[in-house]
Design a protein around this motif. Structure first.
Motif, mmCIF file in Angstrom:
data_model
loop_
_atom_site.group_PDB
_atom_site.id
_atom_site.type_symbol
_atom_site.label_atom_id
_atom_site.label_comp_id
_atom_site.label_asym_id
_atom_site.label_seq_id
_atom_site.Cartn_x
_atom_site.Cartn_y
_atom_site.Cartn_z
ATOM 1 N N CYS A 8 94.467 31.591 9.977
ATOM 2 C CA CYS A 8 93.989 32.032 11.288
ATOM 3 C C CYS A 8 94.297 30.917 12.287
ATOM 4 O O CYS A 8 93.948 29.763 12.048
ATOM 5 C CB CYS A 8 92.493 32.298 11.264
ATOM 6 N N CYS A 12 88.884 27.893 16.603
ATOM 7 C CA CYS A 12 87.612 28.062 15.894
ATOM 8 C C CYS A 12 87.573 27.006 14.807
ATOM 9 O O CYS A 12 88.562 26.806 14.109
ATOM 10 C CB CYS A 12 87.574 29.470 15.303
ATOM 11 N N ASP A 14 86.370 26.938 11.946
ATOM 12 C CA ASP A 14 86.394 27.387 10.556
ATOM 13 C C ASP A 14 87.804 27.397 9.967
ATOM 14 O O ASP A 14 87.987 27.244 8.760
ATOM 15 C CB ASP A 14 85.785 28.786 10.434
ATOM 16 N N CYS A 16 90.205 29.550 9.009
ATOM 17 C CA CYS A 16 90.251 30.295 7.758
ATOM 18 C C CYS A 16 91.661 30.399 7.176
ATOM 19 O O CYS A 16 92.639 30.522 7.909
ATOM 20 C CB CYS A 16 89.719 31.709 7.987
ATOM 21 N N VAL A 43 86.354 36.832 6.519
ATOM 22 C CA VAL A 43 86.727 36.433 7.881
ATOM 23 C C VAL A 43 85.686 37.015 8.826
ATOM 24 O O VAL A 43 84.933 37.923 8.461
ATOM 25 C CB VAL A 43 88.143 36.912 8.287
ATOM 26 N N VAL A 47 88.499 38.844 13.424
ATOM 27 C CA VAL A 47 89.786 38.807 12.717
ATOM 28 C C VAL A 47 89.858 39.874 11.615
ATOM 29 O O VAL A 47 90.943 40.269 11.190
ATOM 30 C CB VAL A 47 90.057 37.368 12.212
ATOM 31 N N PRO A 179 81.000 30.788 11.656
ATOM 32 C CA PRO A 179 80.246 31.431 10.571
ATOM 33 C C PRO A 179 80.455 30.796 9.199
ATOM 34 O O PRO A 179 79.532 30.817 8.379
ATOM 35 C CB PRO A 179 80.757 32.878 10.588
ATOM 36 N N HIS A 180 81.626 30.216 8.961
ATOM 37 C CA HIS A 180 81.853 29.617 7.644
ATOM 38 C C HIS A 180 81.191 28.253 7.514
ATOM 39 O O HIS A 180 80.724 27.876 6.435
ATOM 40 C CB HIS A 180 83.352 29.499 7.355
ATOM 41 N N LEU A 574 86.330 35.061 21.394
ATOM 42 C CA LEU A 574 86.683 33.689 21.118
ATOM 43 C C LEU A 574 87.127 33.116 22.455
ATOM 44 O O LEU A 574 88.250 33.357 22.865
ATOM 45 C CB LEU A 574 87.792 33.602 20.079
#
Ligand SMILES: Nc1nc2c(c(=O)[nH]1)N[C@H]1C(S)=C(S)[C@@H](COP(=O)(O)OP(=O)(O)OC[C@H]3O[C@@H](n4cnc5c(=O)[nH]c(N)nc54)[C@H](O)[C@@H]3O)O[C@H]1N2
Ligand SMILES: Nc1nc2c(c(=O)[nH]1)N[C@H]1C(S)=C(S)[C@@H](COP(=O)(O)OP(=O)(O)OC[C@H]3O[C@@H](n4cnc5c(=O)[nH]c(N)nc54)[C@H](O)[C@@H]3O)O[C@H]1N2
Ligand code: SF4
Ligand SMILES: [Mo]
Length: 678
Positions: A8, A12, A14, A16, A43, A47, A179-180, A574
């Motif tokens: 990704c 962000c 995270d 991913c 995800v 996404v 979130p992760h 985002l």
């Protein structure tokens, strides 16, 4: 069906690792890599439906040239040949008339991949002698402050967070914005950690915390001073560790004489006994982790505030414990890659001026000698993201400004372009993506051919360089060559086989589980700098002190504009990316504000109705949510809505384009406004 391992690319923390399922040459699904320790198989909602974005009916798939007035959105599709010709002529004419510095690149992390970021455009801009952009819009102010205390990239690895037993999330709302990384906090809580959130707003994260402290915005430095003073008052300072591993211990303790807890309570609006209780928890609830977001550094005084907060874990003794210490924005994967050199500053023939991102409107409307007459925008949507929206729009409307925008959608900024070139998405180009949330580097492999006639940023800047007649070999480097150059030049050991075979690899910082138990900070002395001699050399106070916010602390201004405004992110967008998605537009059709019931009553604003928020810079409308999720006197106005999507200006019209003193970070959370029924 083929499944392609990729990354990704969005802004962000995270970052991913994603898997894209392809059927008949078409991407049909995006999932999180279940083997990636941070992505852990999921995800975010943005996404999960990424294929809708890639194949969106309103995606720009062909080059376009403007046919109507700037901002009208009237364009005609054209060939790449004509579009490149017009773009190159626009830039060349500007340079011929005013010299290279008349060109201003404007970009941020809309795509944060290493090569689809600034590597190729940087080469072109340096070859042209363009003005450089200070990319300070996001985390820079705090970055500088934190580095004053303990050097760059001092972090507790997120995979160690679950060892912490007290977690303080400060100006950070990871349930919505990471979130992760939030999942790592959840892991700590499952093992018994207590969660404290420091945020003037009851954010989603604050809502589920064990304790929520809501300071007056911009007073975080005073809160940290109060916590440190309370540690002293309670006799709970980790003195032995501080004497061994910090500089200026006695100086700081003397400085804290000026900050009795009651004084800090008065500044922050947090009761003295609440400050004392948190101080006790920081010392006794080890391992203690303090993790900051960007929210508390969008004020005048931000550098000093974050420097001060970074001193707190030292006094509490947190660095001695596994999972304890301090984290902000880990940039080690960015730092590993030789990104600055790859932009080839050596192509610059002479030093050039720079412009702070947060002052785009000022640059477009105010700079002379030379004026900015060619603007090149990619990976950014400044009409929505920049403060002082009115100045940005006024600048973009200038007839003598040539504006090239490289985009996937007809954003509020792209509407002002003379030429729009269609950009690929991450599913269509190659990259290697560093992280500002963890220590993994991820390979972004293309899963499908470019949709329509879209081309990658790197390809576009190569084509543009060639049209401009610039023939330095660095301007012809292929994507594979660029990636190899970056990985070959890595300053930190990288497992390239793992990166190739697995799609991601963790960079080895060689720091073990308690990286700073014995100091080893990346500072000149190797110690944490409670006193910073580098600051003293700059003529600055070398010790932590309360450096107040700007407008929020301005009592005279408070008479006319009684509310302090802060402008956080929303979970569904985002920044402004995804805000044009049908799902997002249905869920968040209009911006909203949050007002305390006392303020709503005073200003006659009713829950669920439209309110007008204004100051001497401008006005915007939003739907009022009346709730005690905010403090009296503090108005929350989330950012991100496109003006063309919802029909009006955003909070940015009321935000000044002043920047922080040292790092030139914008003041998104430091405005005073008034409110009335619309
Ligand atoms: N879903 C989603 N995810 C995102 C983004 C997004 O827009 N949406 N944006 C991405 C980007 S670019 C970034 S930089 C990160 C940002 O991630 P966060 O750091 O979480 O960003 P914000 O929402 O700006 O601010 C966090 C919190 O700081 C609070 N805050 C504001 N002023 C102050 C203050 O003076 N003191 C304190 N203590 N708190 C304050 C706000 O109320 C907010 O709840 O998220 C990234 N992830
Ligand atoms: N009021 C207020 N304003 C803020 C903030 C705040 O907290 N409050 N936060 C600030 C922060 S932290 C940030 S980081 C900035 C973000 O501001 P920007 O960096 O301007 O981010 P976005 O608005 O998301 O715009 C990114 C654009 O990049 C495009 N894009 C994505 N991938 C590619 C690609 O591969 N090629 C090209 N050419 N384009 C691509 C997307 O379509 C999108 O339009 O906003 C800042 N603005
Ligand atoms: S936007 Fe963030 S959470 Fe969502 S997939 Fe990308 S990196 Fe992961
Ligand atoms: Mo950001």
């Amino acid at each position: 069906m083929p499944v392609i391992q990729s990354a990704c690319p969005h802004d962000c923390p995270d970052n991913c690792a994603i898997r894209i399922t392809v059927k008949g040459g078409r991407a049909i699904g995006v999932e999180g890599d279940p083997t990636h320790p941070i992505t852990a198989g999921f995800v975010c909602g943005k996404v999960r439906t990424y294929v809708d974005r890639v194949y969106a009916p309103d995606r720009i798939l062909r080059p376009m040239v403007r046919t109507g007035a700037k901002g009208s959105g009237a364009f005609r599709e054209t060939s790449w040949d004509e579009a490149l010709e017009v773009a190159a002529a626009g830039i060349a004419d500007a340079v011929a008339r005013h010299g290279g510095e008349t060109v201003l690149p404007y970009s941020f992390l809309g795509n944060q991949g290493a090569i689809q970021g600034n590597v190729m455009s940087g080469r072109l801009m340096h070859a042209l002698g363009a003005t450089t952009l200070e990319r300070t819009v996001c985390d820079a102010a705090a970055m500088m402050g934190v580095a004053w205390t303990h050097g760059e990239d001092v972090e507790v690895d997120p995979e160690e967070w679950h060892h912490a037993r007290t977690v303080v999330l400060w100006g950070w709302n990871p349930i919505a914005t990471a979130p992760h990384l939030w999942a790592q906090i959840v892991r700590a809580r499952q093992q018994g950690a207590r969660l404290v959130v420091v945020d003037p707003y009851r954010s989603r994260t604050a809502r589920v915390a064990d304790e929520h402290l809501a300071p007056v915005p911009g007073t975080d430095g005073a809160l940290a001073l109060g916590l440190m003073r309370s540690l002293v008052d309670q006799g709970r300072v980790a003195e032995r560790w501080c004497r061994a591993h910090t500089v200026g211990y006695d100086d700081l303790i003397a400085r804290l004489d000026e900050y009795p807890v009651e004084r800090c309570a008065a500044i922050t609006g947090i009761a003295a006994d609440t400050i004392a209780t948190l101080a006790t928890a920081l010392a006794e609830g080890q391992p203690t982790l303090v993790r900051l977001g960007v929210g508390a550094q969008r004020h005048a005084g931000a550098e000093m505030a974050y420097r001060t907060i970074a001193c707190l874990p030292a006094l509490a003794g947190s660095w001695q414990h596994r999972g304890g210490g301090f984290s902000y924005s880990p940039l080690a994967t960015f730092a590993a890659l030789p990104l600055v050199g790859a932009e080839r500053p050596d192509l610059l023939e002479r030093p050039v001026r720079s412009v702070a991102m947060g002052q785009l409107g000022r640059a477009l409307t105010g700079l002379t000698d030379p004026p900015v007459t060619a603007l090149v925008v990619y990976n950014a949507n400044p009409v929505v993201g920049e403060p002082n929206e009115s100045a940005v729009l006024q600048g973009l409307q200038r007839d003598d400004l040539f504006c090239l925008v490289v985009e996937q959608f007809l954003t509020d900024t792209a509407r002002y372009a003379d030429v729009i070139l269609p950009a690929t998405t991450a599913l269509e180009h190659r990259d290697v993506v560093p992280s500002w949330g963890h220590h993994y580097l991820t390979l972004g492999e293309p899963a499908i051919e470019p949709v329509g006639e879209a081309r990658s940023n790197t390809e576009i800047f190569r084509l543009l360089a060639s049209r401009l007649g610039l023939d330095h070999p660095a301007l012809r480097a292929s994507d594979d060559e660029l990636i190899d150059e970056l990985l070959d030049g890595s300053a930190i050991p990288l497992d390239r086989n793992e990166l190739r075979d697995r799609g991601w690899t963790k960079i080895d910082l060689g720091q073990g589980h308690t990286p700073h138990r014995d100091g080893a900070f990346p500072t000149p002395s190797g110690k944490l700098q409670l006193r910073s001699d580098a600051l003293a050399a700059l003529g600055e106070d070398p010790l932590p002190y309360y450096d107040p916010p700007g407008e929020i602390a301005d009592e005279a201004r408070a008479d006319r504009f009684p509310l302090a405004m802060i402008t956080p992110k929303t979970q569904l967008y985002l920044n402004s990316t995804f805000a044009n998605g049908p799902r997002q537009m249905a869920a968040q059709p209009t911006p909203w504000i949050v007002l305390h019931p006392e303020d709503a009553a005073r200003h006659g604003v009713v829950d669920g109705t439209r309110a007008r928020v204004f100051n001497d810079r401008g006005a915007f409308e939003a739907v009022a949510r009346v709730s005690d999720d905010t403090r009296p006197g503090v108005l929350i106005a989330p950012m991100g809505w496109w003006r063309t999507a919802w029909g009006g200006p955003s909070c940015q019209v009321t935000i000044s384009d002043a920047v922080t003193r040292h790092a030139h970070g914008p003041l998104y959370n430091d405005s005073r406004v008034n409110v009335a029924p619309a």
